[in-house]
Design an enzyme around this catalytic site. Structure first.
Site, mmCIF file in Angstrom:
data_model
loop_
_atom_site.group_PDB
_atom_site.id
_atom_site.type_symbol
_atom_site.label_atom_id
_atom_site.label_comp_id
_atom_site.label_asym_id
_atom_site.label_seq_id
_atom_site.Cartn_x
_atom_site.Cartn_y
_atom_site.Cartn_z
ATOM 1 N N CYS A 167 0.804 -1.223 0.000
ATOM 2 C CA CYS A 167 0.000 0.000 0.000
ATOM 3 C C CYS A 167 0.835 1.271 0.000
ATOM 4 O O CYS A 167 0.285 2.370 -0.044
ATOM 5 C CB CYS A 167 -0.944 -0.014 1.198
ATOM 6 S SG CYS A 167 -1.968 -1.501 1.243
ATOM 7 N N HIS A 307 -2.677 8.158 5.991
ATOM 8 C CA HIS A 307 -2.907 6.823 5.428
ATOM 9 C C HIS A 307 -4.305 6.371 5.830
ATOM 10 O O HIS A 307 -5.037 5.842 5.004
ATOM 11 C CB HIS A 307 -1.837 5.863 5.930
ATOM 12 C CG HIS A 307 -1.876 4.518 5.284
ATOM 13 N ND1 HIS A 307 -1.835 4.347 3.910
ATOM 14 C CD2 HIS A 307 -1.955 3.260 5.815
ATOM 15 C CE1 HIS A 307 -1.882 3.050 3.623
ATOM 16 N NE2 HIS A 307 -1.966 2.379 4.756
ATOM 17 N N HIS A 344 -9.773 2.015 0.043
ATOM 18 C CA HIS A 344 -8.317 1.854 0.041
ATOM 19 C C HIS A 344 -7.887 1.245 -1.287
ATOM 20 O O HIS A 344 -8.173 0.088 -1.569
ATOM 21 C CB HIS A 344 -7.914 0.953 1.208
ATOM 22 C CG HIS A 344 -6.445 0.874 1.450
ATOM 23 N ND1 HIS A 344 -5.509 1.540 0.687
ATOM 24 C CD2 HIS A 344 -5.735 0.181 2.387
ATOM 25 C CE1 HIS A 344 -4.303 1.269 1.150
ATOM 26 N NE2 HIS A 344 -4.415 0.454 2.179
#
EC number: 2.3.1.179
Length: 416
Positions: A167, A307, A344
């Site tokens: 990620c 994040h 996400h």
């Protein structure tokens, strides 16, 4: 060739294909409105999945920028990257030709790559045998093809690479591209992240790892970063691309400048394959080192695009890291998670979130964190709950963290 004198690096173009909009303008408007891009999965039958919702890209047509034959030979993650890159190049009004092609490169990250084509070809292998597998399977699947196909499509012959750091991949790609321009290896870099992991196998794997939200009865409120009732992340898909350009080049051609990239740092927790180190020391170092790299002081930071995954572990850990890196000033800045709206995007998240960060600087507005209704007592910063906010943003950071303990922070500021 490398130059010992570090170059100033500016952002001259942006492109975005996201669950809340398929152009830069639609994406930014969606962020400002607090638009929710989460809904039931339509790309496959998810009735037997533990999680049955996500942030899908809607009304997307790859043939807007690709001919039909080319598009058929690409996985969806490459569709997103190539099309978002074309948007960014158009936005920058950057013409690639015989004179400058060697000085313009591509660096696009992805966490997984062509998972859908791998799943489809595995089914063909089992049902029909190896001779029926596509000769395009490998080039459609491998992660570097987002960068490779973008370069082919645009004719960019400069430095080319791909980051695959879960990620954090999109942010690593932007940071590495920044270094190439800063150190004179390229005049401009097309960089960012892309992902298309809304597939049956992906959902099965992430659900088994207990990483996803299972709020199937209320998907609109499933992505709720920093909220006490969060229960996991929501999968998204798409791509965000930036044009990073040497300042002298941008000025010489009269380019629009959104902002300046000034810092980049990456660290590793070296702790666990999926969980962040609880005290947040790895992320703390990434934030602090990015500021040191940029020559900026903590009290100069106005905004952080967090994040903010909406997982129980990440949001508390990231909050600790921000406070440890910025001290008491952490309570004076706006921190928001745009994943509350987009979900996400894994390796694509750093791309669309860097785009949002740069736009916050350019527009002096910050996106909200939606669905933050019951704040976690351990998450005690200003997360811009519910509504976007007008704010003078002189300096902004973008955080990305990934499985394997990867931590990345990017630093941007107003161009002056």
């Amino acid at each position: 060739m490398a130059n010992l004198e570090k170059k100033r690096v500016v952002v001259t173009g942006l492109g975005a294909i996201t669950p809340i909009g398929n152009t830069l303008q639609d994406y930014w408007q969606g962020l400002m409105e607090g638009r929710n891009g989460i809904g039931p999965i339509t790309r496959f039958d998810a009735s037997d999945q533990a999680c049955r919702f996500g942030g899908e890209v809607k009304d997307f047509d790859a043939t807007q920028f690709l001919d039909r034959k080319e598009a058929k030979r690409m996985d969806r993650f490459c569709h997103f990257a190539v099309c978002a890159s074309q948007q960014a190049i158009n936005d920058a009004k950057l013409v690639i030709n015989e004179l400058n092609a060697d000085e313009i490169g591509v660096l696009i990250g992805t966490g997984i790559g062509g998972l859908k084509v791998l799943e489809d070809q595995q089914t063909i292998l089992l049902d029909k045998g190896p001779s029926r597998c596509s000769p395009f399977m490998i080039p459609m699947m491998i992660a570097n093809m987002a960068s490779g196909l973008t370069a082919i499509n645009l004719g960019a012959k400069g430095p080319n690479n791909c980051t695959v750091t879960a990620c954090a991949a999109g942010s690593n790609a932007i940071g590495d591209a920044f270094r190439l321009v800063q150190n004179g290896y390229a005049k401009a870099m097309i960089c960012g992240g892309t992902e298309a992991a809304i597939t049956p196998l992906s959902y099965a794997g992430f659900a088994s790892a207990r990483a996803l939200s299972f709020r199937n009865d209320d998907p609109l409120h499933a992505s709720r970063p920093f909220d006490k009732d969060r229960d996991g992340f929501v999968m998204g898909e798409g791509s965000g691309i930036l044009i990073l350009e040497e300042l002298e080049s941008a000025l010489a051609r009269g380019a629009k400048i959104y902002g300046e990239m000034v810092g980049y740092a990456m660290t590793c927790d070296a702790y666990h394959i999926t969980a962040p180190v609880p005290d947040g020391r790895g992320a703390t170092r990434a934030i602090a080192w990015a500021l040191k790299d940029s020559g900026l002081k903590p009290e100069m930071v106005s905004y952080i695009n967090a994040h903010g995954t909406s997982t129980p572990a990440n949001d508390v850990t990231e909050t600790r890291a921000i406070k440890q890196a910025l001290g008491n000033h952490a309570y004076n800045i706006a921190v928001s998670s745009t994943k509350s709206m987009t979900g996400h995007l894994l390796g694509g998240s750093g791309g669309i979130e860097a785009v949002a960060t740069v736009m916050a600087i350019a527009e002096d507005k910050v996106p909200p964190t939606i669905n933050l209704e019951n704040p976690d007592p351990e998450c005690d910063l200003d997360y811009v709950p519910g509504q976007s906010r007008a704010l003078i943003v002189d300096v902004a950071l973008s955080n990305s963290f990934g499985f394997g303990g990867h931590n990345v922070t990017l630093a941007f500021k107003k161009y002056q």
